[in-house]
Motif scaffolding. Structure first.
Motif, PDB file in Angstrom:
ATOM      1  N   GLU A 156      -3.178   5.951   8.098  1.00 50.26           N
ATOM      2  CA  GLU A 156      -4.044   5.003   8.979  1.00 50.26           C
ATOM      3  C   GLU A 156      -4.504   5.918  10.298  1.00 50.26           C
ATOM      4  N   ARG A 173      -8.299   2.377  -2.760  1.00 52.51           N
ATOM      5  CA  ARG A 173      -9.149   2.744  -1.299  1.00 52.51           C
ATOM      6  C   ARG A 173     -10.406   3.542  -1.217  1.00 52.51           C
ATOM      7  N   ARG A 174     -11.427   3.146  -0.686  1.00 51.67           N
ATOM      8  CA  ARG A 174     -12.569   4.010  -0.607  1.00 51.67           C
ATOM      9  C   ARG A 174     -12.405   5.039   0.339  1.00 51.67           C
ATOM     10  N   VAL A 175     -12.642   6.221   0.111  1.00 52.47           N
ATOM     11  CA  VAL A 175     -12.423   7.290   0.736  1.00 52.47           C
ATOM     12  C   VAL A 175     -13.763   8.339   0.857  1.00 52.47           C
ATOM     13  N   LEU A 218       0.926  -1.226   0.104  1.00 52.36           N
ATOM     14  CA  LEU A 218      -0.014  -0.243   0.051  1.00 52.36           C
ATOM     15  C   LEU A 218       0.840   1.400  -0.043  1.00 52.36           C
ATOM     16  N   LYS A 254       1.299   7.236  -2.659  1.00 47.83           N
ATOM     17  CA  LYS A 254       1.592   5.838  -2.293  1.00 47.83           C
ATOM     18  C   LYS A 254       3.223   5.653  -2.266  1.00 47.83           C
ATOM     19  N   VAL A 297     -13.240   5.929  -4.790  1.00 50.92           N
ATOM     20  CA  VAL A 297     -12.338   5.151  -4.740  1.00 50.92           C
ATOM     21  C   VAL A 297     -11.082   5.986  -5.320  1.00 50.92           C
ATOM     22  N   ASP A 298      -9.980   5.947  -4.503  1.00 48.92           N
ATOM     23  CA  ASP A 298      -8.866   6.874  -4.816  1.00 48.92           C
ATOM     24  C   ASP A 298      -7.869   6.062  -5.813  1.00 48.92           C
ATOM     25  N   GLU A 347      -6.622   8.817   9.211  1.00 47.21           N
ATOM     26  CA  GLU A 347      -8.177   8.241   9.072  1.00 47.21           C
ATOM     27  C   GLU A 347      -8.644   7.774  10.242  1.00 47.21           C
ATOM     28  N   ARG A 357       2.256   4.430   5.371  1.00 47.76           N
ATOM     29  CA  ARG A 357       0.833   3.894   5.719  1.00 47.76           C
ATOM     30  C   ARG A 357       0.240   4.134   7.143  1.00 47.76           C
TER      31      ARG A 357
END
Length: 312
Positions: A128, A46-48, A8, A119, A41-42, A131, A124
């Motif tokens: 996280e 990933r769903r954002v 990721l 990315k 979806v980015d 978020e 990561r």
């Protein structure tokens, strides 16, 4: 850098501040956050939940900062990563650490309603944690010129700048095609050594922006191969017999001019014999932004001045 096992985000940050402290700071984010949000979806899948009209954006990479300004949304940047220096106004914005080591407490204190990440570089763990505090993070992953154009289109949608994105992408495409058309008629492709590091000497492999630009500009990358940033000794470079040496410099500083002068001492080298040892601005070749097309045009003129009416 190489991709980590879970694929990721590449870089891992050092241990950051306690999550409890960040959570406390995160309480301030409630005020002023746009209520409406749409799940998208980015560009890393990933769903954002992105705000309908983000007003306070934090960019976690210099390339993203530059892209936001290119879209005409620079006034929405509440903070940017270190080395965000283009356009000049970007250097005046609050800094939130480097893209490999973002300062989460500083980011949270800026009350962003959206963060933009890459990315290839942003850790990561940091994404996280942001978020977990309710700060949406939209991530991108440009690997070539087409990806840069796709990223501009995606950011245009996220920031409500679709028309600006279409104009930028359209211009990039036309300029790339114009270079390709000119290069289709050249009689030869010079062998190019593209130097990005000095001690040791470092060049660019196949999976880099610079390699793509060299190829599109009508050259042959003598350092091509699976290693993105191969190292060389002087003797190895001499053995490659490059016809052009390009030295990538952030500021064309004295040290890079000394490197240029150092190569000029090797009179038997084709690049030296033909006076083709050049300095170029690094951000035009390694920062994934629309300015990569500027780099393409610069290099095409250096490699094939005859196609441009003798004006390198």
């Amino acid at each position: 850098m190489t991709e980590n096992a879970d694929g990721l985000f590449l870089a891992r940050a050092s241990k950051m501040g306690a999550l409890a402290v960040l959570a406390a700071l995160g309480l301030c984010l409630v005020t002023g956050r746009p209520a409406a949000a749409a799940e998208v979806v980015d560009l890393v899948g990933r769903r954002v939940a992105v705000p309908d009209h983000p007003r306070r954006v934090v960019s976690l990479a210099p390339s993203l900062t530059e892209m936001v300004f290119a879209l005409g949304a620079g006034d929405r940047l509440a903070g940017v990563s270190r080395y965000s220096d283009y356009p000049p106004r970007a250097a005046e914005l609050p800094k939130v650490g480097s893209y490999v080591h973002p300062d989460l407490e500083r980011i949270v204190a800026l009350k962003p309603d959206l963060c933009l990440a890459v990315k290839d570089g942003n850790p990561r763990e940091a994404v996280e944690r942001l978020e977990a505090l309710g700060i949406p993070v939209y991530a991108v992953n440009p690997k070539n010129l087409k990806d840069v154009m796709d990223t501009m289109t995606a950011l245009g949608r996220v920031l409500g700048r679709e028309q600006q994105a279409r104009e930028i992408v359209g211009s990039m495409g036309r300029r790339i095609r114009a270079v390709e058309e000119k290069m289709a008629g050249v009689s030869g492709r010079p062998r190019v050594f593209f130097q990005i590091g000095t001690s040791p000497i470092v060049s660019v492999g196949t999976e880099t922006f610079a390699h793509e630009i060299i190829t599109l500009a009508g050259g042959i990358n003598v350092a091509e191969g699976p290693d993105p940033y191969p190292r060389f000794s002087v003797e190895q470079v001499l053995g490659l017999r490059p016809e052009v040496i390009v030295i990538s410099s952030m500021d064309r500083s004295r040290i890079h001019r000394e490197i240029q002068a150092g190569w000029m001492r090797w009179q038997g080298l084709p690049a030296v014999e033909n006076g083709r040892v050049f300095l170029v601005e690094s951000n035009l070749f390694d920062r994934p932004t629309p300015r990569l097309v500027d780099g393409l045009e610069v290099l095409a003129r250096l490699l094939h001045p005859e196609v441009f009416h003798g004006n390198p």
